[in-house]
Enzyme design. Structure first.
Site, PDB file in Angstrom:
ATOM      1  N   SER B 327       0.799  -1.224   0.000  1.00 19.78           N
ATOM      2  CA  SER B 327       0.000   0.000   0.000  1.00 19.78           C
ATOM      3  C   SER B 327       0.832   1.275   0.000  1.00 19.78           C
ATOM      4  O   SER B 327       0.319   2.354  -0.267  1.00 19.78           O
ATOM      5  CB  SER B 327      -0.922   0.004   1.213  1.00 19.78           C
ATOM      6  OG  SER B 327      -1.778  -1.103   1.148  1.00 19.78           O
ATOM      7  N   HIS B 370     -15.316  -0.506   2.257  1.00 22.72           N
ATOM      8  CA  HIS B 370     -15.201   0.782   2.924  1.00 22.72           C
ATOM      9  C   HIS B 370     -16.368   1.707   2.637  1.00 22.72           C
ATOM     10  O   HIS B 370     -16.418   2.819   3.123  1.00 22.72           O
ATOM     11  CB  HIS B 370     -13.911   1.491   2.499  1.00 22.72           C
ATOM     12  CG  HIS B 370     -12.684   0.837   3.034  1.00 22.72           C
ATOM     13  ND1 HIS B 370     -12.017  -0.167   2.361  1.00 22.72           N
ATOM     14  CD2 HIS B 370     -12.009   1.016   4.194  1.00 22.72           C
ATOM     15  CE1 HIS B 370     -10.976  -0.554   3.065  1.00 22.72           C
ATOM     16  NE2 HIS B 370     -10.947   0.145   4.198  1.00 22.72           N
ATOM     17  N   CYS B 383      -7.894   1.853   1.391  1.00 26.53           N
ATOM     18  CA  CYS B 383      -8.867   1.083   0.623  1.00 26.53           C
ATOM     19  C   CYS B 383      -8.259   0.620  -0.694  1.00 26.53           C
ATOM     20  O   CYS B 383      -7.752   1.414  -1.470  1.00 26.53           O
ATOM     21  CB  CYS B 383     -10.100   1.939   0.359  1.00 26.53           C
ATOM     22  SG  CYS B 383     -11.241   1.141  -0.790  1.00 26.53           S
TER      23      CYS B 383
END
Lengths: 379, 648
Positions: B327, B370, B383
């Protein structure tokens, strides 16, 4: 063969004899010996006491001995020839069985004050003996086989003993000295031709018998010959001496590196630099000029001897002088050939220069005989 | 028997004739000798003179003192220390083997070393000195000196050798020196003659290797006169060489020490960069090793232990490790989309927990999804679906372009070994590398830093620095050479729209500081040190549909080497960025739990003078943090001794 042959009245007597000594020869010998002192001083790195002083002392003693020998009438020496030869021969036998071993060879008898090398003594007693022999012999019989065999035996017997010590250099010199006297005495050239042919045969067999049980020479002697033939094959081992000697000589150039400036000798690259290889230091420090001058001095000494021989109508005296001169010459020739890479290294010192006691004494006694012959020559 | 006068005449004539012949022969021989003399001394004089010089003169090299390596404040990292050693010369020893065996009875020499030395002594020329033992204690050294009469040819010597006083902390950065190998020599076209000196040491890896030319210096020479045995008689001429040049790194040794200690036994890496000038403040790879072992010649046992360790102590993970960024890559994808105009900071994407492309289902890490997500939330809550969506709209080539702009997929020129380029894939790359079409699934994977994307911690730190400043900051490791500051070139602007950049920065702020942020437990409450960042958790295994159905196995239940990598990138202070950091903990689990706390501690350490101030931590964490900090095995900067500090 009798004292009466000499015209005694005209012969010098007492201390007056000194005036009749061959002075140029004395000067020349002293000059050469002085060059030796200089070189020994230089090789020791400017230290007089290491080699130069003892050598000078021996020279002084030798000179005294030379004068004493010179003062004694030559006929006394002729009469002593047989005895001297016998003594020297017995001593040679003695060292063969009881002698001290030095440098892998039995060479001397330690008398306490001096180490006597009978082989050195033999060099001149042999010449004396042969001269006396030919003095005795009717010259017409000189070339008869029997009368040739006697001097040959007289020469070969001590030569073999010396060879067994083993001392290749000295035995070679003995052989040459004997041959020189025989040659001068007028032995037929055929004999010499035959011996030469035989010599070639021996050389061939020396090489062919190598490695067998019957090999003539010690291994180290073979190796010396090998390295003489090709010194570069073993540059750090056996060939080292020859290569370094040649470098020292060659690097001296025309005028040399200067007194005490020889790098080869000072830095220990030269082997036996104060004995057998002393000439290389001279050549390195004084160059071609110095080396050639020394050769000139040697030639002059021999020349003066030969002239003295010509002047001398006494057969013993003349032969004796020729024998001593030839002996002296062979020393020089073998030594110089050796250090200049023209002959195998056989361990022959350079007369008057190399450090060493008995060689110097014996040499000067030899010159004493020459002087005696000169002083007491028939007039 | 009396001879007649005639007889006597005749005899004399023969004698004179023969004497003349002898004289002639002698003259001929003298002439030959004279000619030979002339040939040697005049014709060949030059050649022999040269040989005599070669005999006499020897040129020896004087090894220069190697340049020192210091940290940015002058603390020594690589020093030269006196080294007591014993040298043997065969020529002086006589029976070298006997002498060596005798020596082995006096000082500690392993039989293996002894045999090696004997071989070496025999192989070399008689007067070449061979080092028998090095780094002797003063006691052993004295013993050798005392026993000198029984050890002919053995000479005790004092030399210089390399020492790394900060041992483990800089093993990967500075590397170590070692004796020149044949391979080293082959690699050079014209090797410095210094390298031929037996046991001369050169840099093998790290700064020691890559700045070898600067550090080595230039050899001096001495012309010496030697005698026939090779022994030195006198020095004729001496030309001093130049000692190696000292260098200072940009690294702060204390921060480095803190980072190394903080990483502890984890297989991890941390890189801190000064965003204003690119100075690498700390570049720590864990576990580490003691480079001094290699200088001395490492034992088989030690070496095998290092090689067999599954945490790979010898690997420099900061620059050689290539990890999927997970991420932490999302800023790249987002910026690419923003710059391409396919999204704005306010664009909303609905996240039901997965997205479908071409019949395949791509999951968000949050099973339930989400809901409606904008840029800031997509970053703070990480997300995945948001990025799947914008990535397939912007396309991989734009993303790769942005990645490269931010420093990924390229090799930075710092003097360290085995620097990886990482992989910043695009369509062309896949064509070249895998001979296959780029597929939409590849883009989806790449958008969240999985799939083909590989980055090194250094690259991640550069990326973060660039995100924090908007400038093309490049790392630099060397601060001064020979006490002269190397010029800092002001980094050029990246040309990213300021509005988009600040939206990204805002998102990174919220990752740490919003209540929903994935790294909220690693926030800094001290207003002057506020941290922004991004967590990353990169999978090292595929999660099958079946497993997903049954519930994803948690990291705790997996074997260590199958667990996820934990990553965190961040910078601080948020409003005036000073330091950027990237932390990767191999198989550490989640980025928020394994990497972010470490990053916060190291960043705070870099921002303050001493230990991180407790005030900077949220009140609830202070007790735990304090005891953790107290237990760190830190080096006392004054004494250089590493101790576990305990505060009363």
């Amino acid at each position: 063969m009798s004292f009466l042959e000499y015209r005694l009245k005209q012969a010098p007597a007492g201390l007056r004899k000194i005036l009749f000594i061959n002075w140029p020869l004395v000067v020349l010998v002293t000059a050469v010996a002085s060059v030796g002192f200089l070189m020994l001083y230089s090789i020791a790195g400017g230290n007089l006491d290491t080699w130069a002083r003892p050598q000078m002392e021996r020279f002084a003693a030798g000179m005294v001995l030379m004068f004493i020998v010179a003062m004694v009438p030559i006929w006394f020496w002729r009469n002593m020839a047989g005895l001297a030869y016998l003594v020297a021969f017995i001593l040679l036998l003695f060292v063969e069985f009881f002698g001290e071993v030095g440098m892998g060879a039995q060479r001397w008898i330690d008398l306490g004050f001096i180490r006597l090398q009978p082989s050195e003594m033999m060099k001149f007693t042999l010449v004396m003996m042969l001269a006396a022999y030919y003095d005795w012999l009717d010259h017409k019989k000189v070339s008869r086989p029997l009368y040739v065999l006697i001097p040959v035996l007289l020469t070969v017997a001590p030569t073999v003993l010396v060879l067994m010590q083993p001392n290749l250099g000295t035995s070679l010199l003995l052989l040459l000295a004997g041959a020189a006297v025989m040659f001068a005495a007028g032995v037929s050239l055929w004999y010499f031709g035959a011996v030469l042919a035989l010599g070639v045969g021996v050389v061939v067999s020396v090489f062919t018998l190598r490695g067998t049980e019957w090999q003539f020479l010690h291994d180290y002697q073979y190796r010396r010959i090998d390295t003489f033939l090709d010194p570069t094959a073993d540059p750090l081992g056996a060939g080292y001496n020859i290569i370094q000697a040649k470098i020292a000589l060659g690097s001296g150039g025309w005028s040399g590196k200067g007194f005490m400036q020889g790098t080869q000798s000072r830095l220990n690259f030269l082997p036996e630099k104060h004995t057998d290889f002393i000439f290389t230091t001279l050549a390195e420090e004084f160059g071609f000029i110095g080396a050639f001058s020394l050769l000139g001095l040697y030639a002059l000494i021999i020349g003066f001897c030969l002239v003295a021989a010509f002047q001398n109508r006494d057969r013993f005296s003349a032969l004796l002088i020729v024998g001593v001169a030839a002996n002296f010459f062979f020393y020089i020739a073998v030594n110089l050939s050796m250090v200049m890479g023209m002959a195998p290294v056989v361990g022959v010192p350079l007369p008057l220069l190399s450090y060493g006691g008995s060689a110097m004494l014996v040499l000067l006694v030899g010159f004493g005989l020459v002087q005696s012959a000169h002083v007491h020559r028939p007039r | 028997m009396r001879r007649t006068a005639r007889d006597s005449e005749e005899t004399s004539r023969v004698l004179n004739r023969r004497t003349l012949m002898l004289g002639g022969a002698m003259s001929a021989m003298v002439a030959v000798l004279g000619v030979r003399m002339r040939y040697l001394q005049v014709d060949q004089a030059d050649e022999f003179r040269l040989l005599a010089e070669e005999n006499r003169i020897n040129i020896r090299l004087i090894p220069p003192e190697r340049g020192l390596i210091q940290d940015r404040n002058g603390q020594l990292i690589a020093a030269n220390e006196q080294n007591y050693r014993v040298v043997i010369t065969r020529e002086a020893a006589g029976d070298a083997e006997l002498v060596l065996r005798r020596l082995a009875g006096i000082i500690p020499i392993t039989p293996e070393e002894l045999e090696r030395t004997i071989e070496e002594v025999k192989a070399l020329r008689a007067f070449v000195p061979v080092t028998v033992a090095e780094r002797l204690s003063w006691e052993d050294f004295s013993k050798v000196a005392l026993n000198a009469p029984a050890l002919p040819g053995i000479v005790p010597e004092v030399g210089l050798s390399r020492r790394y006083p900060l041992d483990h902390d800089f093993a990967h950065v500075v590397g170590y020196v070692g004796p020149v190998s044949d391979k080293d020599l082959e690699a050079l076209e014209t090797p410095d003659p210094l390298l031929r000196i037996p046991k001369f040491q050169i840099g093998k890896i790290g700064v020691e290797k890559w700045m070898e030319d600067t550090l080595r210096g230039r050899a001096g020479t001495k012309r010496i006169e030697v005698n026939s045995a090779g022994r030195v008689m006198r020095e004729l001429e001496r030309q001093e060489g130049d000692p190696g040049t000292d260098i200072r790194l940009t690294i702060d040794a204390e921060v480095q020490n803190f980072a190394q200690a903080r990483l502890g036994d984890e297989s991890a890496a941390a890189v801190v960069m000064d965003v204003t000038n690119g100075d690498v403040i700390c570049i720590a790879s864990s576990p580490s090793f003691d480079p001094n072992l290699f200088v001395r010649g490492i034992s088989h046992t030690d070496y095998n232990a290092l090689m067999e360790n599954d945490h790979r102590p010898l690997a420099n993970k900061t620059v050689s490790g290539a990890y999927p960024p997970g991420s932490t890559f999302k800023m790249v994808t987002a910026l690419a989309a923003l710059e391409a105009g396919v999204a704005t900071p306010d664009t909303r994407v609905r996240c039901p927990g997965y997205i479908e492309f071409g019949g395949r289902r791509f999951h968000c890490w949050k099973r339930g999804g989400h809901g409606s997500v904008n840029l800031a939330r997509s970053l703070s809550e990480s997300c995945d679906v948001y990025y799947y969506d914008i990535a397939q709209r912007v396309g991989i080539d734009k993303i790769a372009e942005m990645g490269r702009k931010l420093g990924l997929g390229q090799r930075f020129d710092i003097p360290m070994s085995a620097i990886t380029e990482g992989i910043m894939p695009d369509k062309q790359w896949k064509q070249d590398r895998h001979k296959a079409e780029w597929r939409i699934g590849d883009t989806i994977n790449a958008s969240i830093g999985q799939g083909y994307v590989l980055t090194s911690p250094l690259q991640l730190a550069v990326m973060t620095a660039r995100l924090a400043t908007g400038r093309a900051v490049s790392p630099r490791l060397v601060r001064t050479v020979n006490d002269r500051e190397l010029p800092v070139v002001e980094a050029a602007p990246l040309g990213i729209t300021a509005e988009f950049l600040s939206a990204i920065q805002r998102g990174m702020y919220e990752v740490v500081n919003s209540d929903q942020g994935t790294a909220k437990s690693s926030r800094v409450v001290e207003p002057t040190m506020v941290m922004a960042g991004k967590t990353g958790t990169s999978q090292v295994r595929n999660i099958s549909a079946a497993e997903r159905e049954a519930g994803v196995i948690s990291n705790d239940q997996l074997p260590w080497n199958r667990r996820d990598h934990a990553l965190f990138v961040g910078y601080a202070p948020y409003d005036a960025p000073r330091y950027a950091i990237a932390v990767v903990v191999e198989h550490g689990g989640g980025g928020s739990t394994a990497a972010a706390p470490i990053a916060r501690d190291i960043l705070l350490r870099a921002l303050s003078d001493g230990l991180p101030p407790l005030d900077a931590y949220p009140a609830s964490q202070r007790g735990r943090i304090e005891s953790m900090l107290n237990e760190l095995p830190l080096r006392d900067p004054a004494t250089g001794v590493t101790t576990v500090r305990t505060r009363a």
